[in-house]
Design an enzyme around this catalytic site. Structure first.
Site, PDB file in Angstrom:
ATOM      1  N   CYS A  67       0.833  -1.201   0.000  1.00  0.00           N
ATOM      2  CA  CYS A  67       0.000   0.000   0.000  1.00  0.00           C
ATOM      3  C   CYS A  67       0.871   1.256   0.000  1.00  0.00           C
ATOM      4  CB  CYS A  67      -0.893   0.003   1.241  1.00  0.00           C
ATOM      5  SG  CYS A  67      -1.765   1.557   1.432  1.00  0.00           S
ATOM      6  N   GLU A 118     -28.264  -5.870  24.243  1.00  0.00           N
ATOM      7  CA  GLU A 118     -27.488  -4.936  23.418  1.00  0.00           C
ATOM      8  C   GLU A 118     -27.862  -3.503  23.794  1.00  0.00           C
ATOM      9  OE1 GLU A 118     -25.047  -4.772  20.943  1.00  0.00           O
ATOM     10  OE2 GLU A 118     -25.545  -2.638  20.916  1.00  0.00           O
ATOM     11  N   CYS A 175      -0.918   6.468   6.632  1.00  0.00           N
ATOM     12  CA  CYS A 175      -2.284   6.164   7.066  1.00  0.00           C
ATOM     13  C   CYS A 175      -2.294   5.545   8.461  1.00  0.00           C
ATOM     14  CB  CYS A 175      -2.934   5.236   6.044  1.00  0.00           C
ATOM     15  SG  CYS A 175      -4.389   4.388   6.640  1.00  0.00           S
ATOM     16  N   CYS A 223      -8.007   1.666  -0.972  1.00  0.00           N
ATOM     17  CA  CYS A 223      -7.527   0.993   0.241  1.00  0.00           C
ATOM     18  C   CYS A 223      -7.541  -0.502  -0.040  1.00  0.00           C
ATOM     19  CB  CYS A 223      -8.439   1.350   1.411  1.00  0.00           C
ATOM     20  SG  CYS A 223      -8.152   0.329   2.844  1.00  0.00           S
ATOM     21  N   ASP A 230     -19.453 -10.847  23.798  1.00  0.00           N
ATOM     22  CA  ASP A 230     -18.661 -10.293  22.704  1.00  0.00           C
ATOM     23  C   ASP A 230     -18.585  -8.776  22.855  1.00  0.00           C
ATOM     24  OD1 ASP A 230     -17.412  -9.829  20.300  1.00  0.00           O
ATOM     25  OD2 ASP A 230     -19.134 -10.326  19.041  1.00  0.00           O
ATOM     26  N   CYS A 282     -12.152  -8.614  20.852  1.00  0.00           N
ATOM     27  CA  CYS A 282     -11.311  -7.943  19.853  1.00  0.00           C
ATOM     28  C   CYS A 282     -10.268  -7.080  20.561  1.00  0.00           C
ATOM     29  CB  CYS A 282     -12.164  -7.121  18.886  1.00  0.00           C
ATOM     30  SG  CYS A 282     -13.209  -5.919  19.704  1.00  0.00           S
ATOM     31  N   TYR A 341     -23.850  -8.382  24.522  1.00  0.00           N
ATOM     32  CA  TYR A 341     -23.234  -7.496  23.536  1.00  0.00           C
ATOM     33  C   TYR A 341     -23.583  -8.050  22.150  1.00  0.00           C
ATOM     34  CZ  TYR A 341     -20.521  -6.524  27.775  1.00  0.00           C
ATOM     35  OH  TYR A 341     -20.131  -6.237  29.064  1.00  0.00           O
ATOM     36  N   GLN A 352     -19.865  -7.213  11.999  1.00  0.00           N
ATOM     37  CA  GLN A 352     -18.450  -7.579  11.845  1.00  0.00           C
ATOM     38  C   GLN A 352     -17.950  -7.162  10.470  1.00  0.00           C
ATOM     39  OE1 GLN A 352     -16.595  -8.839  14.235  1.00  0.00           O
ATOM     40  NE2 GLN A 352     -18.038  -9.677  15.711  1.00  0.00           N
ATOM     41  N   CYS A 384      -3.008  -0.060   8.698  1.00  0.00           N
ATOM     42  CA  CYS A 384      -2.429  -1.413   8.641  1.00  0.00           C
ATOM     43  C   CYS A 384      -1.003  -1.363   9.183  1.00  0.00           C
ATOM     44  CB  CYS A 384      -2.377  -1.914   7.200  1.00  0.00           C
ATOM     45  SG  CYS A 384      -3.967  -2.097   6.423  1.00  0.00           S
TER      46      CYS A 384
HETATM   47  N1  SAH Z   1     -21.923  -9.855  18.885  1.00  0.00           N
HETATM   48  C1  SAH Z   1     -22.081  -8.880  17.839  1.00  0.00           C
HETATM   49  C2  SAH Z   1     -21.622  -7.476  18.209  1.00  0.00           C
HETATM   50  C3  SAH Z   1     -20.259  -7.355  18.829  1.00  0.00           C
HETATM   51  S1  SAH Z   1     -19.636  -5.703  18.903  1.00  0.00           S
HETATM   52  C4  SAH Z   1     -21.441  -9.359  16.556  1.00  0.00           C
HETATM   53  O1  SAH Z   1     -20.732 -10.355  16.519  1.00  0.00           O
HETATM   54  O2  SAH Z   1     -21.659  -8.722  15.520  1.00  0.00           O
HETATM   55  C5  SAH Z   1     -20.002  -5.208  20.506  1.00  0.00           C
HETATM   56  C6  SAH Z   1     -21.437  -4.764  20.693  1.00  0.00           C
HETATM   57  O3  SAH Z   1     -21.585  -4.408  22.075  1.00  0.00           O
HETATM   58  C7  SAH Z   1     -21.874  -3.544  19.888  1.00  0.00           C
HETATM   59  O4  SAH Z   1     -23.056  -3.849  19.180  1.00  0.00           O
HETATM   60  C8  SAH Z   1     -22.136  -2.476  20.960  1.00  0.00           C
HETATM   61  O5  SAH Z   1     -23.224  -1.614  20.625  1.00  0.00           O
HETATM   62  C9  SAH Z   1     -22.468  -3.319  22.165  1.00  0.00           C
HETATM   63  N2  SAH Z   1     -22.259  -2.705  23.471  1.00  0.00           N
HETATM   64  C10 SAH Z   1     -21.288  -1.827  23.842  1.00  0.00           C
HETATM   65  N3  SAH Z   1     -21.360  -1.571  25.154  1.00  0.00           N
HETATM   66  C11 SAH Z   1     -22.401  -2.302  25.646  1.00  0.00           C
HETATM   67  C12 SAH Z   1     -22.977  -2.458  26.939  1.00  0.00           C
HETATM   68  N4  SAH Z   1     -22.482  -1.816  27.988  1.00  0.00           N
HETATM   69  N5  SAH Z   1     -24.011  -3.297  27.068  1.00  0.00           N
HETATM   70  C13 SAH Z   1     -24.513  -3.971  26.001  1.00  0.00           C
HETATM   71  N6  SAH Z   1     -24.008  -3.851  24.753  1.00  0.00           N
HETATM   72  C14 SAH Z   1     -22.970  -3.029  24.565  1.00  0.00           C
END
Ligand code: SAH
Length: 408
Positions: free
Chosen positions: A34, A291, A40, A117, A339, A366, A270, A241, A43
């Site tokens: 790149c 969520e 940037c 990109c 998550d 992550c 989450y 994602q 990456c």
């Molecule tokens: N499991 C999903 C999203 C993961 S990303 C997937 O795989 O696509 C993390 C998510 O947590 C986001 O959607 C964000 O809005 C949510 N989030 C962030 N803080 C939070 C909280 N305190 N309670 C509940 N959800 C939350």
């Protein structure tokens, strides 16, 4: 509108010296494919072979999680390019250079003009280039951060890789969009592949890309994509994602770790737009999703209906608060998927897990640093790590996704 106080140049000149703040250590450096690599900063690892980036991530995970076990080798991609389904281009008006678009340099607020990109879907770059080329004839101005004047701030594009649906979000400073019908018509004429166009209004002096208010200019206002045989609705503001090919690998890993048999009550904490919970619902008795983002919860509920799932419900709220309430009410949980965002979970959430006593926890992370912290808290609640499986969701960047299974 607020005026910005700083006087730093907003656009990085093509011949500016490299400004990388962090340089991961390592041996075999190559020339990054790149041309924007040094400026940037998106990456961090493009100056080594893909195999070396995977070794770097394996070492990082094992260093951070050594107290909990040894990680399996990270699952990489066969073709680690053009994998991002979401792209974002900032537009600014520069006094010397006129309209410029690109990405902000890491750790600064300088725009690096970028046309292509290599980790993004190429269709997105083409649409952004078309929008830029149309601005003059439509008398559309770009945002000027110093004065707060100007119209177009960002173009956000989401692409459904399997369903080939494309969302274009024009983030602008005002609901007044002169000539919008003709603009939309001209854009669709050049890119009939676009499924929906949204005007998002962001008139705040903020680094956040999206504002609250949305006006659908064309199409349904959302796109759809499929993962592991289920179809999901994705709106502009919901999290989805960004690497769909590896998301299937990640979710399959998580499902294998959970080992559902059809009898379990499952929590998807989450939950985003409900992807993990809905995929799990096929092998569970009942799924409860939590969520924080209201738009994502609406998407999750619609996604349940769209996939004819009747054993899943989604709650809008803070995962910690809802989990504490459920633990206090004695809600029975067998498996918890969690998550959280990069900042990780909270002690309140994890202590509530300790109280609810699910047999298994599958933690999808992550952020390896916060994962290490949270695994420590889960250990205090009597959970033992069984398996650690990193998945390369963000090739060429230093970010590492990791799936960890724990048992009581
Ligand atoms: N499991 C999903 C999203 C993961 S990303 C997937 O795989 O696509 C993390 C998510 O947590 C986001 O959607 C964000 O809005 C949510 N989030 C962030 N803080 C939070 C909280 N305190 N309670 C509940 N959800 C939350």
């Amino acid at each position: 509108m607020n005026q910005r106080k700083h006087n730093t140049p907003l656009v990085e000149m093509a011949n500016s010296p490299p400004k990388r703040k962090r340089q991961p250590q390592g041996e075999n450096r190559i020339t990054a494919p790149c041309p924007y690599f040094k400026r940037c900063g998106g990456c961090q690892l493009q100056d080594r072979s893909y195999q070396d980036t995977l070794l770097y991530k394996d070492r990082l995970i094992n260093r951070l999680l050594c107290a909990f076990g040894t990680a399996k080798p990270i699952i990489g991609m066969k073709n680690p390019w053009s994998y991002r389904n979401k792209s974002h281009s900032a537009f600014v008006h520069d006094k010397r250079l006129g309209i410029q678009n690109g990405l902000y340099e890491e750790y600064s607020h300088k725009l690096v003009p970028i046309d292509r990109c290599l980790i993004q879907d190429e269709r997105a770059d083409q649409i952004v280039a078309t929008i830029k080329s149309m601005m003059k004839s439509f008398k559309m101005t770009a945002y000027n951060e110093r004065t707060g004047q100007g119209f177009l701030r960002h173009v956000l594009i989401k692409v459904g890789f399997k369903n080939h649906e494309i969302m274009v979000v024009l983030v602008v400073t005002s609901p007044m969009f002169r000539g919008k019908k003709n603009f939309v018509k001209a854009l669709l004429n050049k890119h009939p592949e676009i499924s929906t166009i949204i005007q998002n209004i962001n008139d705040k002096d903020t680094t956040m890309v999206l504002g609250q208010r949305e006006i659908v200019l064309y199409g349904k206002g959302y796109i759809q994509d499929s993962l592991l045989g289920m179809t999901f609705q994705i709106s502009a503001k919901s999290f989805y994602q960004i690497n769909p090919a590896q998301t299937e690998v990640l979710y399959e890993t998580a499902m294998n770790m959970a080992g559902l048999s059809g009898t379990e009550v499952v929590l998807d904490a989450y939950a985003g737009i409900g992807t993990i919970g809905l995929i799990a619902s096929r092998d569970a008795k009942k799924v409860i999703g939590i969520e924080l983002n209201g738009d994502a919860v609406k998407d999750a509920r619609k996604n349940a209906a769209r996939n004819k799932v009747t054993n899943a419900s989604f709650h809008n709220g803070d995962a910690g608060e809802v989990m504490v309430a459920m633990a206090n009410q004695g809600t029975k949980l067998d498996v918890v998927f969690m998550d959280p965002p990069r900042s990780g979970s909270t002690k309140a959430f994890i202590q509530a897990i300790g109280k609810a006593r699910p047999k298994k926890v599958v933690y999808i992370s992550c952020g390896p640093d916060t994962l290490a912290r949270d695994l420590g808290w889960l250990k205090e609640e009597g959970y033992t790590v069984k398996e650690i499986q990193p998945v390369d969701m963000f090739p060429w960047t230093e970010h590492v996704e990791c799936c960890v299974s724990l048992e009581k």
